[in-house]
Design an enzyme around this catalytic site. Structure first.
Site, PDB file in Angstrom:
ATOM      1  N   SER A  98       0.705  -0.950   0.176  1.00  0.00           N
ATOM      2  CA  SER A  98       0.507   0.465  -0.036  1.00  0.00           C
ATOM      3  C   SER A  98       0.919   1.264   0.391  1.00  0.00           C
ATOM      4  CB  SER A  98      -0.984  -0.041   0.981  1.00  0.00           C
ATOM      5  OG  SER A  98      -1.919   0.925   1.365  1.00  0.00           O
ATOM      6  N   HIS A 155      -3.036  -0.882  -3.188  1.00  0.00           N
ATOM      7  CA  HIS A 155      -3.889  -0.201  -3.623  1.00  0.00           C
ATOM      8  C   HIS A 155      -3.912   1.029  -3.920  1.00  0.00           C
ATOM      9  CE1 HIS A 155      -4.332  -2.309   1.510  1.00  0.00           C
ATOM     10  NE2 HIS A 155      -4.854  -3.039   0.146  1.00  0.00           N
ATOM     11  N   ASP A 163      -3.675  -5.075   6.097  1.00  0.00           N
ATOM     12  CA  ASP A 163      -4.358  -5.840   5.185  1.00  0.00           C
ATOM     13  C   ASP A 163      -3.932  -6.746   4.946  1.00  0.00           C
ATOM     14  OD1 ASP A 163      -5.829  -6.796   2.519  1.00  0.00           O
ATOM     15  OD2 ASP A 163      -5.490  -5.410   1.659  1.00  0.00           O
TER      16      ASP A 163
END
Length: 353
Positions: free
Chosen positions: A169, A196, A293
C-alpha cells in the site's frame, strides 16, 4: 540555526517540515497549516529545489512538501536529490499536476515519494485541505513511533516456490520497484501483485511495473491463464484470485466480495486464494503500507505451509501491513525490498526441490 547531527532527528520530538513550492500563496497557506497545528514545526518555505538542496545540507527535517512544477528544476527531477540530501526525510508531493493523470503521480511514488496530495487552485486553500494535509503528515509521522522488531537473517537457501504473491500500500510502488529490479529473467515463476490504488491508476501502474521488472506485466482479468515469467496486477476494483481449471492450468479469477479489511483490491483474499492453489510452494511478500491488510491472508499461507517475507521497518514508509504480520510471528524473514529481491533471485527454476 540547527546544525545537522547524527542524533538530530532521533532527539527531536516535534517533526520538522520543509515546504518547496514556487507559489508564494501556496507557501503561505501551507505554512499557516503547519505552524497552526501545534504538532509540526515549520523548518522553512522555499521557492525552488536548488534552495531546498542548499537548505538540507545544513538543516535536518522530517518531511518535505514538494511541488512538481517549479522553475529551474522540476520537483520530479529534483526528487532523487532531495531524498538523498534529506537523509531519511519523507517527501509528500503536494502538486496540482498530480490531478492531471496518474503517470506523474506513479513516477513520483516509484522514485521514492511517500505519498501524493492534489494541491487546490490558488484561492481554494480552505481549512478542509489543511486538515487533509495534516492528516497525511500524521499518518507518516506515526510510522516513526513504531517499535522495530529484530531483523531476521536473509534466507540463504530459500525454500522452493512456484509462485510469488506481493501485497503493498503506502510507499509500495518504490518498494516494489526496488524488489523487482533484483529479480533476473531466469526467475520464471509468475508474480501476482495487489497494490492499493484507484482503478484509474491501474493501466499506468502496470506499465510502470513492466518497465522496472523488465518482464511482461498485465492487469488480471477473468479466466486469464497464468503463464511463466509474467507479472499480474490486481485491477483497482477487484481482488485478484486464482483457480485450477479443468484442463489442469491455473487461471485468474476476479472478485468484489467484502474483504476483512474493507480494501478493494485486498491482499488478504489474494494470499488466501493463492495458498489454496499453490500450497506450500507459495512465497508471500508484504511490503510497506498502512493498516493490516495481508495479515489474515498470511495466516492462510502459513497454514498451507508457504513462506512469508515482510519488509523491514527501517525501509518502510509505513510499517503497518508488514509490521502486523511480523508481530503475529508469521514472517520467515524481515528484510529490505532489495534483499527480498536478492533472496528470490537465489532460488531459480533449476533449484526446485
Amino acid at each position: 540555526m540547527i546544525r545537522r547531527t547524527d542524533s538530530a532527528l532521533a532527539d527531536r520530538r516535534v517533526p520538522r517540515v520543509l515546504i518547496v513550492d514556487d507559489s508564494a500563496v501556496a507557501r503561505a497557506a501551507m505554512s499557516r497549516f503547519i505552524t497552526g497545528s501545534g504538532r509540526f514545526e515549520l523548518a522553512g518555505a522555499l521557492p525552488d529545489a536548488l534552495r531546498a538542496l542548499a537548505f538540507l545540507r545544513k538543516e535536518a527535517v522530517d518531511f518535505i512538501l514538494l511541488d512538481l512544477v517549479m522553475p529551474h528544476q522540476s520537483g520530479i527531477d529534483a526528487l532523487p536529490e532531495l531524498l538523498k540530501a534529506g537523509a531519511g526525510a519523507r517527501v509528500l508531493v503536494v502538486s496540482s499536476s498530480a490531478a492531471e493523470g496518474a503517470a506523474v503521480t506513479l513516477r513520483a511514488l516509484a522514485l521514492g515519494a511517500a505519498d501524493t496530495l492534489v494541491k487546490p487552485s490558488i484561492g481554494a486553500f480552505a481549512s478542509r485541505f489543511g486538515e487533509t494535509l495534516l492528516a497525511r503528515l500524521d499518518l507518516l509521522a506515526a510510522h516513526g513511533e513504531n517499535r522495530a522488531l529484530p531483523r531476521r537473517a536473509t534466507v540463504i537457501t530459500p525454500p522452493p516456490f512456484d509462485a510469488i504473491a506481493i501485497g503493498a500500500s503506502t510507499g509500495g510502488i518504490h518498494a516494489l520497484a526496488s524488489l523487482l529490479e533484483q529479480v533476473p529473467a531466469s526467475v520464471t515463476q509468475p508474480i501476482f501483485v495487489t497494490q492499493h490504488l484507484p482503478p484509474s491508476f491501474s493501466p499506468f501502474f502496470a506499465a510502470q511495473v513492466g518497465v522496472f521488472a523488465k518482464r511482461p506485466c498485465a492487469i488480471a482479468h477473468e479466466r486469464r491463464r497464468v503463464v511463466e515469467g509474467e507479472v499480474l496486477i490486481a485491477p483497482g476494483d477487484a481482488h485478484l484470485l486464482t483457480a485450477m481449471q479443468a484442463d489442469g492450468h491455473i487461471a485468474t479469477h476476479l472478485s468484489q466480495a467484502p474483504s476483512p479489511t474493507g480494501n478493494l483490491p485486498s491482499v488478504d483474499p489474494m494470499f488466501t486464494s493463492l495458498a489454496q492453489t499453490y500450497g506450500s510452494r507459495l512465497l508471500a511478500v508484504v511490503l510497506t503500507g498502512m493498516g493490516r491488510d495481508g495479515l489474515e491472508g498470511a495466516r492462510a499461507v502459513r497454514a498451507a505451509g508457504g513462506t512469508i517475507v515482510v519488509q523491514d521497518r527501517d525501509s518502510s514508509v509505513v510499517w503497518g501491513m508488514p509490521g502486523a504480520v511480523a508481530e503475529a510471528g508469521l514472517a520467515d524473514a524481515v528484510l529490505a525490498p532489495r534483499e527480498i529481491g536478492a533472496m528470490i533471485a537465489a532460488r531459480r527454476p533449476g533449484l526446485r526441490a
